[in-house]
Every structure is written in structure tokens, then in C-alpha cells.
Scaffold this active site. Structure first.
Site, PDB file in Angstrom:
ATOM      1  N   SER A 116       0.844  -1.193   0.000  1.00  0.00           N
ATOM      2  CA  SER A 116       0.000   0.000   0.000  1.00  0.00           C
ATOM      3  C   SER A 116       0.883   1.248   0.000  1.00  0.00           C
ATOM      4  O   SER A 116       1.705   1.437  -0.895  1.00  0.00           O
ATOM      5  CB  SER A 116      -0.959  -0.044   1.190  1.00  0.00           C
ATOM      6  OG  SER A 116      -2.016   0.865   1.021  1.00  0.00           O
ATOM      7  N   GLU A 213      -2.236  -2.270  -8.328  1.00  0.00           N
ATOM      8  CA  GLU A 213      -3.438  -2.513  -7.519  1.00  0.00           C
ATOM      9  C   GLU A 213      -3.761  -1.217  -6.789  1.00  0.00           C
ATOM     10  O   GLU A 213      -2.935  -0.300  -6.721  1.00  0.00           O
ATOM     11  CB  GLU A 213      -3.208  -3.647  -6.518  1.00  0.00           C
ATOM     12  CG  GLU A 213      -2.161  -3.384  -5.460  1.00  0.00           C
ATOM     13  CD  GLU A 213      -2.674  -2.640  -4.229  1.00  0.00           C
ATOM     14  OE1 GLU A 213      -3.858  -2.834  -3.862  1.00  0.00           O
ATOM     15  OE2 GLU A 213      -1.903  -1.877  -3.640  1.00  0.00           O
ATOM     16  N   HIS A 278      -4.965  -5.353  -1.745  1.00  0.00           N
ATOM     17  CA  HIS A 278      -5.918  -5.233  -0.639  1.00  0.00           C
ATOM     18  C   HIS A 278      -7.067  -6.225  -0.823  1.00  0.00           C
ATOM     19  O   HIS A 278      -8.182  -5.859  -1.162  1.00  0.00           O
ATOM     20  CB  HIS A 278      -6.470  -3.811  -0.576  1.00  0.00           C
ATOM     21  CG  HIS A 278      -5.446  -2.767  -0.274  1.00  0.00           C
ATOM     22  ND1 HIS A 278      -4.569  -2.298  -1.229  1.00  0.00           N
ATOM     23  CD2 HIS A 278      -5.166  -2.098   0.867  1.00  0.00           C
ATOM     24  CE1 HIS A 278      -3.798  -1.372  -0.680  1.00  0.00           C
ATOM     25  NE2 HIS A 278      -4.145  -1.232   0.592  1.00  0.00           N
TER      26      HIS A 278
END
Length: 308
Positions: A116, A213, A278
Site C-alpha cells: 500500500s 493494484e 488489498h
């Protein structure tokens, strides 16, 4: 783009550090995550400021200087075999200029893991440090502590990486079919774009397989982010694209249609949702190592294990 040196795999008894370079960490979740690491036989050291809150901006885990100091101290400690990030959120960009990257490079290689917002640090490692890194669940998040399969995949990657050389479900549904081979690069889409123009801007994905992503980004925002990568030339010469999860980004069909519209003209294989990012049961994926992408079957096959 060439492959980078790999850190060694972990062994029971290794000392590892948990740091929080980004957002605040829930104490109970952190305790659970540290307990799980210790159950694997690791000697876990938690950074001094991991549970801090910034005095003005409560979306940060302590001050920039303290978060940077925890990371620097852990990485440059010769007794530490791995530095694992507690969670994402936001904040890694704010510590990049406070780190001594020459000292970090001199102390490498050792395992570095996170995902992330931690993409900002992965980009910096790609620029300043000649070693691969791991895009993984984070220790102070329920994506690690409450997801048995994700934790199992991370453990195998850290201790027995030959077990995790195949990444993906194998239930291929390609946007563009075909196979490609190259070094894995990328991570979180919005963080890759945020680094463009900065000193640690990720190099163009020429000859590489780009991993992308994101989470909680509306379709129009994904459109803007991918379009910026296209216009910046980041995709020029890319060998293939492996897409991860798009959790809370709107209807899956709408996200897929948008990515098909933006990426099909690259003329390279584009795989849809390989199970990293995620999502439940997320795979841990190395960055900076060579892999083959089979978009038709929906898998990445590493040319060698993620860790030496």
C-alpha cells in the site's frame, strides 16, 4: 530493467524489526501481529515510536523524524534480519528525505516487507538500494492477523520461498492474453503516480512486468492515474501488466472495463486480478526479481525464489 540482489530467507531465531513509517497502528492488532511472528520463532523488536500519533496530524504514526529514525535504526542494526512495516495509510512520502540512503544501501541486503503506502519506500529501494523487496500484508493490520491464508503465504515466502514461486489463482480471465517475462515492478497505483518527478521516481517499466493494484479509488480516479502513467511514458516498452485487487473501487466490471480501455493498446499481455494487494488471501509478491506472466491462466511464475 535488471533483477536486483535478494536478501536471504529467514530462519527461526532471527531478529526482525516492526516499524510504522506511515499511518497510526492499532495497539491490539499490533500485539496480535507481533504474537504471530513470535509463534514462527522470530525474535521481534518493535520500533520505539510505532504506537505514536503525530501531535497535529492524527493520520500519521508519530512525527516524520521519529518514524524515519525507527526505520533507519532498524535497518542499520546488523542484528536485524528483516524490517517489516506495521501498516499503510499515508506517511511514507514524508520520511523519504529524512533517511540516509547511503547507509541503508551499505547495510543491505535484508528483508524489507510492506505494501500500500509502503510502495513509496519500495520505489526508493529500487532507486537507491540494489536489492529486491516484498509487497506483502502488514503486521499491524487485520489483513495479516485475521487472514490465515495471507499469513501462511507470507510465512512461506519468508522461510520457505520455494513454496511461493507461483503467484495467482490459476483461474485466468485475461484482459489481453499471452505470456511475458521480465523483472517485477510497481505496487500501489496511486503511490507510483505520486512519485513521478521525485528523486525516487520509479524507473519506466521498460522490459518489466508492471504490478498494479489500489483501494478506495473511484473508477474515474483510476482512469486519471493510469492515464498519467501512460502520458508520462512509464509504460513504454513494458513486457506485461499483472493487475491485483481493486477493493472498494466501485463495481468490478466497471474497473475492468476502464483498465481494458486504458491498457489494451499497449499490445502486451494484461492479466486481471492475480490476488495481490488489498484482498483476502493476498499473495506476497517480490519486486525486483524475474518472473514469467501467463495472462491466460492468471499466474506469475518466479524464475527463482523471492529470497535466497
Amino acid at each position: 530493467m535488471r533483477a536486483r540482489q535478494r536478501a536471504r530467507r529467514l530462519r527461526p531465531g532471527d531478529r526482525v524489526a516492526v516499524v510504522a513509517p506511515a499511518g497510526p497502528v492499532p495497539e491490539k492488532v499490533l500485539d496480535d501481529g507481533v504474537g504471530l511472528l513470535r509463534s514462527w520463532g522470530l525474535d521481534v523488536v518493535v520500533g520505539e515510536h510505532v504506537l505514536d500519533r503525530h501531535p497535529r496530524f492524527d493520520y500519521l504514526a508519530g512525527t516524520d523524524a521519529d518514524r524515519a529514525a525507527d526505520f533507519q535504526e532498524a535497518w542499520c542494526d546488523p542484528e536485524i534480519a528483516a524490517v517489516l512495516c506495521a501498516r499503510g495509510g499515508y506517511g511514507c512520502l514524508r520520511v523519504l528525505d529524512l533517511l540516509d540512503w547511503s547507509a541503508i544501501a551499505a547495510a543491505a541486503p535484508k528483508v524489507f516487507a510492506g505494501s500500500s503506502d509502503v510502495t513509496a519506500l519500495h520505489d526508493a529501494f529500487a532507486t537507491y538500494v540494489d536489492q529486491s523487496t516484498l509487497f506483502t500484508p502488514m503486521i499491524g493490520s487485520v489483513a495479516f492477523t485475521e487472514d490465515v491464508r495471507a499469513a501462511e503465504l507470507l510465512r512461506d515466502t519468508l522461510f520457505e520461498p520455494e513454496k511461493t514461486t507461483v503467484i495467482g489463482s490459476g483461474l485466468g480471465d485475461p484482459i489481453v492474453g499471452g505470456t511475458a517475462r521480465g523483472v517485477l515492478t510497481g505496487g500501489n497505483l496511486s503511490l507510483i503516480v505520486s512519485a513521478l518527478g521525485a528523486p525516487e521516481s520509479p524507473p519506466p517499466a521498460k522490459g518489466a512486468i508492471a504490478l498494479l493494484e489500489d483501494v478506495t479509488e473511484d473508477v474515474y480516479r483510476i482512469d486519471r492515474l493510469v492515464t498519467q502513467l501512460l502520458r508520462s511514458g512509464w509504460f513504454e516498452g513494458v513486457a506485461g501488466v499483472a493487475l491485483g485487487s481493486w477493493t472498494d473501487c466501485g463495481e468490478s466490471a466497471a474497473v475492468r472495463a476502464l483498465l481494458e480501455d486504458r491498457l489494451s493498446d499497449l499490445g502486451v499481455p494484461v492479466a486481471w486480478e492475480l490476488g495481490f494487494g488489498h484482498c483476502a488471501a493476498q499473495f506476497s509478491v517480490p519486486l525486483g526479481v524475474v518472473a514469467e506472466l501467463d495472462a491466460d491462466t492468471g499466474v506469475l511464475r518466479l524464475a527463482e525464489p523471492a529470497l535466497a
